[in-house]
Design an enzyme around this catalytic site. Sequence first.
Site, PDB file in Angstrom:
ATOM      1  N   GLU A   9       0.701  -1.440   0.078  1.00 28.26           N
ATOM      2  CA  GLU A   9       0.058  -0.075  -0.004  1.00 28.26           C
ATOM      3  C   GLU A   9       1.036   1.305  -0.002  1.00 28.26           C
ATOM      4  O   GLU A   9       0.327   2.124  -0.486  1.00 28.26           O
ATOM      5  CB  GLU A   9      -0.925   0.033   1.391  1.00 28.26           C
ATOM      6  CG  GLU A   9      -2.118  -1.033   1.127  1.00 28.26           C
ATOM      7  CD  GLU A   9      -2.956  -1.068   2.335  1.00 28.26           C
ATOM      8  OE1 GLU A   9      -3.510   0.031   2.601  1.00 28.26           O
ATOM      9  OE2 GLU A   9      -3.020  -2.080   2.949  1.00 28.26           O
ATOM     10  N   ASP A  82      -2.566  -4.665   3.752  1.00 26.41           N
ATOM     11  CA  ASP A  82      -2.400  -5.033   5.147  1.00 26.41           C
ATOM     12  C   ASP A  82      -3.357  -5.909   5.354  1.00 26.41           C
ATOM     13  O   ASP A  82      -4.405  -6.403   4.858  1.00 26.41           O
ATOM     14  CB  ASP A  82      -3.230  -3.591   5.711  1.00 26.41           C
ATOM     15  CG  ASP A  82      -2.114  -2.443   5.901  1.00 26.41           C
ATOM     16  OD1 ASP A  82      -1.001  -2.673   5.482  1.00 26.41           O
ATOM     17  OD2 ASP A  82      -2.611  -1.476   6.238  1.00 26.41           O
ATOM     18  N   ASP A  84      -5.831  -7.138   7.031  1.00 28.88           N
ATOM     19  CA  ASP A  84      -7.075  -7.047   7.625  1.00 28.88           C
ATOM     20  C   ASP A  84      -8.288  -6.842   6.301  1.00 28.88           C
ATOM     21  O   ASP A  84      -7.931  -7.064   5.354  1.00 28.88           O
ATOM     22  CB  ASP A  84      -7.190  -5.522   8.359  1.00 28.88           C
ATOM     23  CG  ASP A  84      -7.023  -4.309   7.876  1.00 28.88           C
ATOM     24  OD1 ASP A  84      -7.001  -4.408   6.503  1.00 28.88           O
ATOM     25  OD2 ASP A  84      -6.663  -3.418   8.351  1.00 28.88           O
ATOM     26  N   GLU A  86      -9.902  -4.366   5.079  1.00 33.70           N
ATOM     27  CA  GLU A  86      -9.467  -3.412   4.117  1.00 33.70           C
ATOM     28  C   GLU A  86      -8.556  -3.669   3.273  1.00 33.70           C
ATOM     29  O   GLU A  86      -8.596  -3.545   1.974  1.00 33.70           O
ATOM     30  CB  GLU A  86      -9.385  -1.888   4.962  1.00 33.70           C
ATOM     31  CG  GLU A  86      -9.188  -0.637   4.086  1.00 33.70           C
ATOM     32  CD  GLU A  86     -10.476  -0.032   3.955  1.00 33.70           C
ATOM     33  OE1 GLU A  86     -10.384   0.586   2.999  1.00 33.70           O
ATOM     34  OE2 GLU A  86     -11.248  -0.265   4.634  1.00 33.70           O
ATOM     35  N   TYR A 298       1.266  -4.837  13.156  1.00 36.03           N
ATOM     36  CA  TYR A 298       0.333  -4.164  12.673  1.00 36.03           C
ATOM     37  C   TYR A 298      -0.673  -3.542  13.808  1.00 36.03           C
ATOM     38  O   TYR A 298      -1.030  -4.100  14.670  1.00 36.03           O
ATOM     39  CB  TYR A 298      -0.387  -4.869  11.789  1.00 36.03           C
ATOM     40  CG  TYR A 298      -1.527  -4.284  10.804  1.00 36.03           C
ATOM     41  CD1 TYR A 298      -1.042  -3.378  10.109  1.00 36.03           C
ATOM     42  CD2 TYR A 298      -2.943  -4.778  10.937  1.00 36.03           C
ATOM     43  CE1 TYR A 298      -1.997  -2.560   9.279  1.00 36.03           C
ATOM     44  CE2 TYR A 298      -3.730  -4.208  10.390  1.00 36.03           C
ATOM     45  CZ  TYR A 298      -3.439  -2.919   9.244  1.00 36.03           C
ATOM     46  OH  TYR A 298      -4.203  -2.285   8.495  1.00 36.03           O
ATOM     47  N   ARG A 300      -3.812  -1.973  13.709  1.00 34.01           N
ATOM     48  CA  ARG A 300      -5.167  -2.318  13.507  1.00 34.01           C
ATOM     49  C   ARG A 300      -5.575  -3.700  13.847  1.00 34.01           C
ATOM     50  O   ARG A 300      -5.710  -4.464  13.160  1.00 34.01           O
ATOM     51  CB  ARG A 300      -5.734  -1.727  12.062  1.00 34.01           C
ATOM     52  CG  ARG A 300      -5.443  -0.260  11.777  1.00 34.01           C
ATOM     53  CD  ARG A 300      -6.146   0.218  10.559  1.00 34.01           C
ATOM     54  NE  ARG A 300      -5.843   1.690  10.271  1.00 34.01           N
ATOM     55  CZ  ARG A 300      -4.868   2.145   9.752  1.00 34.01           C
ATOM     56  NH1 ARG A 300      -3.940   1.095   8.997  1.00 34.01           N
ATOM     57  NH2 ARG A 300      -4.676   3.462   9.450  1.00 34.01           N
ATOM     58  N   HIS A 344      -4.742 -11.319  13.753  1.00 36.02           N
ATOM     59  CA  HIS A 344      -3.389 -11.150  14.004  1.00 36.02           C
ATOM     60  C   HIS A 344      -3.043 -10.773  15.397  1.00 36.02           C
ATOM     61  O   HIS A 344      -4.048 -10.739  16.327  1.00 36.02           O
ATOM     62  CB  HIS A 344      -2.543 -10.066  13.076  1.00 36.02           C
ATOM     63  CG  HIS A 344      -3.785  -9.060  12.426  1.00 36.02           C
ATOM     64  ND1 HIS A 344      -4.063  -8.054  13.427  1.00 36.02           N
ATOM     65  CD2 HIS A 344      -4.315  -8.878  11.422  1.00 36.02           C
ATOM     66  CE1 HIS A 344      -4.940  -7.111  12.811  1.00 36.02           C
ATOM     67  NE2 HIS A 344      -5.165  -7.761  11.570  1.00 36.02           N
TER      68      HIS A 344
END
Length: 691
Positions: A9, A82, A84, A86, A298, A300, A344
């Site tokens: 990203e 990432d 997740d 998203e 990470y 989030r 995670h």
Amino acid sequence: MSEFLVIVESPAKAKTIERYLGKKYKVKASMGHIRDLPRSQTGIDIEHEYEPKYITIRGKGPILKDLKTAAKKAKKIYLAADPDREGEAIAWHLAQSLKVDIESDCRVVFNEITKDAIKESFKHPRPINMDLVDSQQARRILDRLVGYNISPLLWKKVKKGLSAGRVQSVAVRLIIDREHEIKKFVPEEYWTIEGSFVKGKSSFEAGFYGIKGERVDLKSEEEVNGIKAQLAGNKFTVSKVAKRERKRNPAVPFTTSSLQQEAARKLNFRAKKTMMLAQQLYEGIDLGKEGTIGLITYMRTDSTRISEVAQTEAYEFITKNYGSEYTKGDKGKEKKNSNIQDAHEAVRPTSTVREPNSLKEFLSRDQLRLYKLIWERFIASQMSPAVMDTMSVDLVNGDVVFRATGSKVKFPGFMKVYVEGTDDAVEEKDRMLPDLQEGDVVINKDIDPKQHFTQPPPRYTEARLVKTLEELRIGRPSTFAPTLDTIQKRGYVALENKRFVPTELGEIVLELLLEFFPEILNVEFTANMEQDLDNIEAGEVNWVKIIDQFYKVFEQSLAKAEKEMQSVEIKDEPAGEDCEQCGSPMVFKMGRYGKFMACSNFPDCRNTKAIVKEIGVKCPSCKEGNIIERKSKKRRIFYGCDQFPTCEFISWDKPISRPCPKCEGMLVEKKLKKGIQVQCVSCDYKEEPQS
């Protein structure tokens, strides 16, 4: 030519990962999403099972073209957004645009950007998880249906620039409901009696407990006088002594939500700033000879899970630096909340041995402060409990019972590294009692009755609001920061003394939404919707079914609102003074940072100025001006002379009107963790802190 193309990203992440993977890999950045719903229209085909219409985001054309060129040259493409929902959606959009088979092993995920973690993740590529994609897509469509239908209605009926959303509207409701609670609150009187006692050369404090061993709450001064009248002399007998050992366990490692809360409490960081800094620490920092390395996992996440490797490394670090007695006796499993995705790990340092002090030269001040908080929290979470020696003593005089309590840290355990903050900033200090035995007689030196009044529930700070949203299961922790930012930008709420206060505009919008869209504002409904999104992710329900159930009810509410919602005119409040440029009356207006004064003759006259708030104190410097409350560029309150720039007096602490009784200097209110203390700026005079 590179054999493999990896798409992440951000450019910072791409640079680090390419160095870890070697020459056969070319790593490029998509700069987040490359496709989204169009901004100019709803982009949802309601008649055909809510089919979304995705287009290339404006400005992303050159990036997509570059990725397509690189894709044609590559033997294989890996999508490493990432880990997740998203990120899974971003990977899916990339696969669609680059013609990558989503059922091939094209998806790579990693929880930390370190050499070992990256190399290991590329050994286990997988297909794109469409359940994750559908869950994120359902959220996006839900929010689009709500926002793109209610917002234009608010523009038409109230004013342009407003918005409504599933999560932001509930957040505003919580703030306004709390304000109503505060306004309706009726204080109740209550009293306490504190006593000073002496045994030999030792003194200690005890408070009134009750009569004949039964607890009694004092509601009036008459009741206090009645208790005092029952006391016979100043001798009290020790009737009961209770000693015990109490264990205090460490806090679990950070999740997104708890990181935002603790950074607000301990570092005074806004949620938005916390997430920005955490992103930087995750993506990688240049550590000189070591190169660019991701310092935290990470950020989030709503899981407190820790990998075996991280636990072992922490165990070895704690044993070496603090001793084996400070390590956890076992690696017991953390309790799993039913609302946790657990995709995670918790937020933790990627390497325990990378101590904060060793990174000072590589990190900015705020990066270092946040990293230190994350590092200390993780280390403490892997340490042994603290052990407290506690003691409780009952003192009797006739039927009257006073009780004294004390505690002392017997073994600090995790407290040697870190202690979790609280919203009320209560500190646990050693407060030991003298060695008392049942039957001992102690002498009372003083009785001090104090009147109190119950306090209304506090306004929400960012930390309190984030905690409440999480407890009520409103939205996801990763959405909290942008949500809090949005409700302030829209002018629905303002921050005063770091606490959320609703604006008139916020009250008006909430009232309209409650009348016509009660389901959107219903806390339980919003929480259930989050559960539905979790069920979509788990593959237990079809996303179209969830959207359809919602929209059938929402469509009826929307039609009714279009027909029956009355237009609301928000009149500007007169400021009570005229414009110095054109002579027209000045009015109060609401802007992004709260109220300000503007000329009513706008747009012909564009004169604006800040609202001056006097505090009733003469300037101690020039003796002529008055001290006013001002705000810095970073919205921090300070105090200055209204004769600026002629007089340049400023103070970060609030001056008060009376002079220092010791030197006649200026007294200010100094904010402490436990309240406010009046201090002199010229000498050592200080008063007792007030909560």
